[in-house]
Design an enzyme around this catalytic site. Sequence first.
Site, PDB file in Angstrom:
ATOM      1  N   SER A  16       0.827  -1.208   0.000  1.00  0.00           N
ATOM      2  CA  SER A  16       0.000   0.000   0.000  1.00  0.00           C
ATOM      3  C   SER A  16       0.865   1.263   0.000  1.00  0.00           C
ATOM      4  O   SER A  16       1.586   1.517  -0.954  1.00  0.00           O
ATOM      5  CB  SER A  16      -0.937  -0.055   1.211  1.00  0.00           C
ATOM      6  OG  SER A  16      -1.804   1.033   1.182  1.00  0.00           O
TER       7      SER A  16
ATOM      8  N   ASP B 165      -0.550  -3.740  -4.104  1.00  0.00           N
ATOM      9  CA  ASP B 165      -1.663  -2.794  -4.161  1.00  0.00           C
ATOM     10  C   ASP B 165      -1.242  -1.396  -3.678  1.00  0.00           C
ATOM     11  O   ASP B 165      -1.674  -0.942  -2.606  1.00  0.00           O
ATOM     12  CB  ASP B 165      -2.866  -3.305  -3.365  1.00  0.00           C
ATOM     13  CG  ASP B 165      -4.175  -2.776  -3.941  1.00  0.00           C
ATOM     14  OD1 ASP B 165      -4.202  -2.516  -5.157  1.00  0.00           O
ATOM     15  OD2 ASP B 165      -5.151  -2.618  -3.199  1.00  0.00           O
TER      16      ASP B 165
ATOM     17  N   HIS C 157      -8.170  -4.781  -0.348  1.00  0.00           N
ATOM     18  CA  HIS C 157      -6.832  -4.215  -0.297  1.00  0.00           C
ATOM     19  C   HIS C 157      -5.841  -5.231   0.291  1.00  0.00           C
ATOM     20  O   HIS C 157      -4.747  -5.425  -0.224  1.00  0.00           O
ATOM     21  CB  HIS C 157      -6.893  -2.960   0.579  1.00  0.00           C
ATOM     22  CG  HIS C 157      -5.738  -2.032   0.437  1.00  0.00           C
ATOM     23  ND1 HIS C 157      -5.146  -1.750  -0.782  1.00  0.00           N
ATOM     24  CD2 HIS C 157      -5.051  -1.303   1.362  1.00  0.00           C
ATOM     25  CE1 HIS C 157      -4.153  -0.885  -0.582  1.00  0.00           C
ATOM     26  NE2 HIS C 157      -4.078  -0.614   0.698  1.00  0.00           N
TER      27      HIS C 157
END
Lengths: 456, 224
Positions: free
Chosen positions: A163, A187, A257
């Site tokens: 992330s 991601d 996510h």
Amino acid sequence: MLPHRLLGLLGLLVLCEGQDETRTEETCDNFTDLDLSHCFMGTSLYVRLLLYTRSNLECGREINHHHPSSQPLFDLHRPTAFVIHGYRPTGAPPIWINHVVHLLAQQEDMNIIVVDWNRGAANFNYFTAVSYTREAAHNLTGFIKTMQEEGASLSSIHLIGVSLGAHLAGFVGANLKGKIGRITGLDPAGPMFTSATPEDRLDPSDAMFVDVLHTDMNSFGLRGAHGHVDFYANGGADQPGCPKTIFAGKSYFVCDHQRSVFLFLCSLNQTCQLTGYPCSSYGRFLDGQCLQCEAFKPASCPVLGHNMSQWRDALVRLGQTKVFFSTTSSLPYRKLIYRVDMVTWNQYLRWGVVYIRLHSGRNSTEARIDHRHLRLEQYTSSRLLAQFDEDLQHIQKISMRISTGNIIGPRYKIRLLRIRFTPLEHPDRPLMCRFDLIMEENMEVAFRPLACDSGL
Amino acid sequence: MEQQDAEVTVYIPENESPAAHRAGSDVADSAKYLRFEKTPDPGQAERTQEEPSWMDRMKEHLNAKIWRCKVWMVIPVVLLLIVAVIFISLALCTWMHKDEDENYDKSLFIVPQNFNGSFQITSNHSSGNQVLGYFEDKLNTVYKSSPALGRYFIRAEALLSSEGSATVLYQLMFKLPEENLEELRNFTVSLEVVKNVFRQFLSDQESGDMSVTPTSLKMSLMLR
């Protein structure tokens, strides 16, 4: 008698002392555990580097930023992987840290450094965490430069960022002029980065090889392509098995996510071989139009995971490649893919949604190819991609149904000259065929597959 | 106020209640519904003090008579009729529907397309002629019953190989129409389909019945 006892007591004392010594040596440096109050108050950046190797898998050792070699377990001649987490809204340690350390250690004998910037990432205010990424990257860059000075090679460094951590890794890579061996972005974070220029986010110039996995592009992930290869799981947005409504609570927000990390862990574990097929869009992939892997010959299409050496050169040469794959909702995530080609001799065009079920003994698994209607035109090969949740071997029976949506009126017949099932990721398994098949619309027909005749 | 329209008479049903008589304008309304022209009653203002409600007027309309039935009875009948028409036409459509793919004229099938080949048999059949008859029958059944090939199939012939009784030679005769000839030759009555229809038949049989070694099946297109 007395000297004997004294000796015994002394021995015991020495033993105890010895035990004490080993205990002090084994104090582990664990990931910073914060709680909601810290997040509420806000934390300021403090980067810790926790070293794990095959000899201390359970017990991290904090490394001095300025004297890496002061830690005897840190071997600068071995490859080094940095694991960089993202935004921590609750301050708790990520649940996957231990897994990723263990699985990376299984891949090869290397230094695994968990970049613990929980103080900094743990803030209710996401924007604060975002603003700390630059600073954390600067900090990490300094450390890597020191490593380099002490004899480590940049090309053997692999940054794995989750992330916000993916962008952090990108910044480190950019600071080191893209000379880092590899960056894996799981991601990459979307909020605050959607309109960022390549310098302000992860991009292919940040390392010699950048691979990115997308699982939540429509909320916390970032749209677009950011690596030499971008893997889009289930199109890169909504993941199967993740809640669709807010009533599911926390998992509604994080499930898609977080799936990127679980898919990566699974790929490290060798339990799920997730092959990505190069394509311009997920829709075209689902239509079976992107099943060619010639660009990577003699290798297959790129497989998600730690060892990308087979595809690395080809992917770097190609510039940026988008690859697509579908997964199931739970471990081992992998789907069994068949390419199905059929030819009809019906005079008139027919459209329908195809359902295929494979039977092996008592087990069966179904593929619904219902994202669009298949076009069946006389003497024209129609192709579709059938993805099954279960991997069945030795298929004894195949049942199939073509649903046209007609409820009233005459029942049309669909006449197939040939249908062929090609197992895509198992070149060792036989191609299955069936000839001269006739079925009524909306009615299931079952048949025994025939090994395709290669002699023709 | 005074309007004259002498040619039209107001239709008042025989069993009309006195209340309805008083509400003269309503009767006149329902009369209009029955294709009478409205005649305003000159004495209306005097006779009715209050306007009848919408519901009352609707009731009047529905209770009005056409021939022997009341209007409300007509409504469900019409609805039923519509549904019936839909179903009848659907049924007719299904019944009248002709599957274009089943529609062909065998007299137009004139271009021959023949295949020949061989296969080996495992078990010992009693006599040569019996074996040939048996396999000829099988071949004829397989191809006659094939949905794609049946219409083009003429007949199959089997003969024993001179090399030995374990090999059966066969010939398959098809006739194709001149229309779409190339496509038929390349797709439907192609070597791939014709051969695999037989292979498939052999593989569907439980072993022991046919006594043909499936791997020994050979077939080729006969060129004239």
